[in-house]
Design an enzyme around this catalytic site. Sequence first.
Site, PDB file in Angstrom:
ATOM      1  N   CYS A   2       0.821  -1.210   0.000  1.00  0.00           N
ATOM      2  CA  CYS A   2       0.000   0.000   0.000  1.00  0.00           C
ATOM      3  C   CYS A   2       0.859   1.267   0.000  1.00  0.00           C
ATOM      4  CB  CYS A   2      -0.871   0.038   1.245  1.00  0.00           C
ATOM      5  SG  CYS A   2      -1.784  -1.457   1.537  1.00  0.00           S
ATOM      6  N   ARG A  27       4.738   0.538  -6.188  1.00  0.00           N
ATOM      7  CA  ARG A  27       4.839  -0.316  -5.006  1.00  0.00           C
ATOM      8  C   ARG A  27       4.016  -1.597  -5.157  1.00  0.00           C
ATOM      9  NH1 ARG A  27       6.277   2.708  -0.167  1.00  0.00           N
ATOM     10  NH2 ARG A  27       4.980   1.328   1.083  1.00  0.00           N
ATOM     11  N   TRP A  80      -2.999  -2.601  -1.365  1.00  0.00           N
ATOM     12  CA  TRP A  80      -2.603  -3.966  -1.724  1.00  0.00           C
ATOM     13  C   TRP A  80      -3.349  -4.850  -0.738  1.00  0.00           C
ATOM     14  CZ3 TRP A  80       0.153  -8.177   0.384  1.00  0.00           C
ATOM     15  CH2 TRP A  80       0.640  -9.100  -0.559  1.00  0.00           C
ATOM     16  N   ASN A 106      -1.458   1.770   5.979  1.00  0.00           N
ATOM     17  CA  ASN A 106      -0.594   0.677   5.500  1.00  0.00           C
ATOM     18  C   ASN A 106      -0.274  -0.194   6.708  1.00  0.00           C
ATOM     19  OD1 ASN A 106      -0.484   2.106   3.159  1.00  0.00           O
ATOM     20  ND2 ASN A 106       1.711   2.499   3.210  1.00  0.00           N
ATOM     21  N   GLY A 107      -0.171  -1.509   6.479  1.00  0.00           N
ATOM     22  CA  GLY A 107       0.187  -2.405   7.585  1.00  0.00           C
ATOM     23  C   GLY A 107      -0.971  -3.314   7.932  1.00  0.00           C
ATOM     24  N   GLU A 487      18.887 -16.063  -8.922  1.00  0.00           N
ATOM     25  CA  GLU A 487      18.368 -14.733  -9.227  1.00  0.00           C
ATOM     26  C   GLU A 487      17.851 -14.666 -10.663  1.00  0.00           C
ATOM     27  OE1 GLU A 487      17.546 -12.256  -7.568  1.00  0.00           O
ATOM     28  OE2 GLU A 487      17.412 -10.667  -9.060  1.00  0.00           O
ATOM     29  N   LYS A 491      14.061 -13.600 -11.471  1.00  0.00           N
ATOM     30  CA  LYS A 491      13.700 -12.472 -12.351  1.00  0.00           C
ATOM     31  C   LYS A 491      12.743 -12.941 -13.438  1.00  0.00           C
ATOM     32  CE  LYS A 491      14.514  -9.582 -10.640  1.00  0.00           C
ATOM     33  NZ  LYS A 491      15.293  -9.107  -9.545  1.00  0.00           N
ATOM     34  N   GLU A 494       9.186 -13.857 -11.951  1.00  0.00           N
ATOM     35  CA  GLU A 494       8.358 -12.795 -11.374  1.00  0.00           C
ATOM     36  C   GLU A 494       7.811 -11.823 -12.411  1.00  0.00           C
ATOM     37  OE1 GLU A 494      10.284 -10.382  -8.427  1.00  0.00           O
ATOM     38  OE2 GLU A 494      12.107 -10.206  -9.602  1.00  0.00           O
ATOM     39  N   HIS A 510      21.104 -34.925  -9.159  1.00  0.00           N
ATOM     40  CA  HIS A 510      20.428 -35.562  -8.028  1.00  0.00           C
ATOM     41  C   HIS A 510      18.913 -35.369  -8.101  1.00  0.00           C
ATOM     42  CE1 HIS A 510      24.207 -36.540  -6.019  1.00  0.00           C
ATOM     43  NE2 HIS A 510      24.633 -35.416  -6.579  1.00  0.00           N
ATOM     44  N   LYS A 609       6.542  -3.824  -4.276  1.00  0.00           N
ATOM     45  CA  LYS A 609       7.939  -3.404  -4.246  1.00  0.00           C
ATOM     46  C   LYS A 609       8.542  -3.601  -2.863  1.00  0.00           C
ATOM     47  CE  LYS A 609      11.695  -1.583  -5.812  1.00  0.00           C
ATOM     48  NZ  LYS A 609      12.547  -2.521  -6.559  1.00  0.00           N
TER      49      LYS A 609
HETATM   50  C1  F6R Z   1      12.674  -9.354  -6.646  1.00  0.00           C
HETATM   51  C2  F6R Z   1      12.544  -8.420  -5.550  1.00  0.00           C
HETATM   52  C3  F6R Z   1      12.215  -8.954  -4.213  1.00  0.00           C
HETATM   53  C4  F6R Z   1      12.966  -8.159  -3.128  1.00  0.00           C
HETATM   54  C5  F6R Z   1      12.534  -8.616  -1.728  1.00  0.00           C
HETATM   55  C6  F6R Z   1      13.325  -7.906  -0.649  1.00  0.00           C
HETATM   56  O1  F6R Z   1      12.994  -8.697  -7.831  1.00  0.00           O
HETATM   57  O2  F6R Z   1      12.689  -7.255  -5.733  1.00  0.00           O
HETATM   58  O3  F6R Z   1      12.483 -10.308  -4.121  1.00  0.00           O
HETATM   59  O4  F6R Z   1      14.331  -8.351  -3.309  1.00  0.00           O
HETATM   60  O5  F6R Z   1      11.175  -8.360  -1.559  1.00  0.00           O
HETATM   61  O6  F6R Z   1      13.191  -6.526  -0.747  1.00  0.00           O
HETATM   62  P1  F6R Z   1      14.172  -5.545  -0.007  1.00  0.00           P
HETATM   63  O7  F6R Z   1      15.495  -5.639  -0.663  1.00  0.00           O
HETATM   64  O8  F6R Z   1      13.548  -4.200  -0.151  1.00  0.00           O
HETATM   65  O9  F6R Z   1      14.251  -5.996   1.420  1.00  0.00           O
END
Ligand code: F6R
Length: 614
Positions: A2, A27, A80, A106-107, A487, A491, A494, A510, A609
Site C-alpha cells: 500500500c 509499489r 494492496w 498501511n500495515g 536470481e 527475475k 516474477e 540428483h 515493491k
Molecule cells: C525481486 C525483488 C524482491 C525483493 C525482496 C526484498 O525482484 O525485488 O524479491 O528483493 O522483496 O526486498 P528488499 O530488498 O527491499 O528488502
Amino acid sequence: MCGIIGYLGDREATPILMESLKRLEYRGYDSAGVAVLELARPGEEAHTTLTKSEKKVDTLISKLQANMPTGHLGIGHTRWATHGKPTYINAHPHTDCHGKIFVVHNGIIENFAELKAELQAKGHNFTSDTDTEVVPHLIEANYKGDFLAAVRAALKRIHGAYALAMFSTDDPELLIGARLNAPLVVGLGDHEYYIASDITAIIPYTKRVLVLGEGEVAAVTPLGATVSTLDGITVQPKLIHVDWDVSQAQKSGFAHFMLKEIHETPEAVANAVRGRLTDDGIVSFREFDVDDEKLRSYNEVLLLGMGTSRHAAMVGEFLVEDWAGIPARAEDASEFRYRRPTFGPKTLAVVLTQSGETADTLVGLHRAKERGALTVAVTNVFASSAARDADGAIYLHSGPEIGVASTKTLAAHMVSLSLLALRLATVNGRISLERRHELVAALRALPDQIRELVDREPEIAKLAKRYSRYRNFMYFGRGLSYPVALEGALKLKEISYVHAEGTTGGELKHGPIALLDKEFPVIAICTASSTKDKMVSNVYEIAARDAPVLALVTAGDHSLDGVAKDVFEMPAAEESMAAILNTVALQLFAYHVAVELGQDVDQPRNLAKSVTVE
Ligand code: F6R
C-alpha cells in the site's frame, strides 16, 4: 504494498494527490482512493468528498477529473489487499459512522477482530472487510472535541503495524500521520506539507523530510509540523535532505522503469564504491565506522535478506568466506526469525534490504540485535527502518528503484558486499596487497564493463525472443554463479510468469535433470571460475538429454561451441565482478522474455515493491 499520500497547503489538494498516487503505483497495489475536505461555501457546511476505485489509479483519476473535489486538505491511498478482496468498499480511505473522520492505512492491525467486535457492540456500523476500518471508528469512540487526543487514545489500543494519514471534517486545518512498524515521512514544503509512505511520492515537491520514529504521531497544521509520542510528549524528529531528483523517478524515454534501471547499473555500481576505496584497497564506510580491532573480534558473519536481497546475501557469504576466511552464512530472514539462534556477540549481522522496510528482514535484524550481534544494514533508502535500527548503515546510493523487480540495487548490494569482504579480509590479514590491487582494478573497471554489456541489449533481446516460447527454464551455476542462477530464475518467473528454477551444477544430477528434455531449456552460467570445467561437463550431460542450452561464457572461450545451442560471450572479469555482469545479462534476458510475452514488467501481478507485512 500500500501507498499513502496526504496534503495540507495553499494549493488544490486533488491534483497533488493524483500525481502522488501515480508515483506510488510502482509499489504494487490493486485499488485506490482519495478523500478531500471541501471547505464550506456560503450556506453550506464543510464536507469531505470520497472518491474510490476498485481498479488502477488511472480509473480513479478519470473519476476525479469528471468530478474534481476542491480543497486544500486531502489523503490518498493505493491498496494492496490483505484483509478483504480488492473491491470498491474495501478501498481506502475509510471513515467513521458519521463520515467525519477519514483514514488511510498501511500495515496490518493484528487485534482488529477484537476491536471490531467491541465497537460493533457499542453500535458502530462497519461497511468493509478491512482491518483498517476499526481505526476511524476507534477514533470516533474516543473523540471528546480534540481530534489529536482521540487519535492518540485510539492508537494506544492498536497492535500490529500501521502507517496512517487521517483528518476530520471538523478540524479543517489539521492533518495527522502516525506510524508503528511501517514507514511514514512528513515532507516540508513552502506553505505546504505532505505525509507519505515513501519519499518517491513527494520528491517533485520537496527535498526536506521528517522521518517519524516508531509510535510517533505528526500533527500538521498551516503553521508547521509537530511530532509527539502517543503519550503526548513532544519529540524532535530527524530532518533529512533527500538527494534523489525527479528525473530519477521518471522513465526518461525508456519503455519501462526496469529497463531504465538496468541501464543505470553502471552509475549504481560507481556510487556504491565512490569515496570508500583507496588505491591500496583500504575500505571505509562513513556510516559503519568500526575500528579494525573491533572488527577483528567478530568471528562469524550472518547475512540476512529476502528474495533478490537473499541472493545478494548468498554472494556475500561466498565472498566473506573466500576472501576473509571467516565463517559466513546467508539466511532467508523469514525462516531465520523463527529459529533458535546459535550466535551471539561475536557475530557481525549484515542485513540486506533495498527498501530498508521488508518486515521479515527487520525482524531478523531485531533478533540479531537482541542476541548482541553487531548489526549493519545495507540499504538504498536513507533513514529507512533498517538503517535506523541497525548499529551502522552502508548506503547503496543507487537512486530510487521504481520497477518492482530489483535490478540496479542488486548490483550495488553485490559491490557493497565485495567492499565489506575486502575490509574484513584486510583487517584479518587474509589478503595480500597484490590481490587488493587486483580487486581495486576490477571494481573500478566494472561500471564500463556493465556499460559495454548493456549496450549489447539487442543481442540479448534477440535470444530472449527465441526462448520466449518455452514454458519452463532451469538456471544453473556453481560457486558465486549459484546465487546468480537463483536470481536469474527469480527475475524470469516474477515478471514473465514463466516457470523457472535455479540449481547448482552438482545438484542437477540428483533430481532436477529428470525434468529436462527438448522443451525445457537450461541457462548455464559458465564464465571463468575455478569450477568452470565442471560446468562444461554438466552442459555436455544436459545436451545429451536434448535440452537446449544457452550458456554464458567468458569472451574467447569456445569450449561449449557446438554443444550449447547458444553461447553468449561475457566480458572477461574477475570472478566476483563476473557474477555482477552475469546478473545484469540475465536481468536483460528476463526483461525481454516478459516484454515478448506482453507482461506488465514494472508492476507484475501479485507482487509489491516493498513487502512490509510478514
Ligand atoms: C525481486 C525483488 C524482491 C525483493 C525482496 C526484498 O525482484 O525485488 O524479491 O528483493 O522483496 O526486498 P528488499 O530488498 O527491499 O528488502
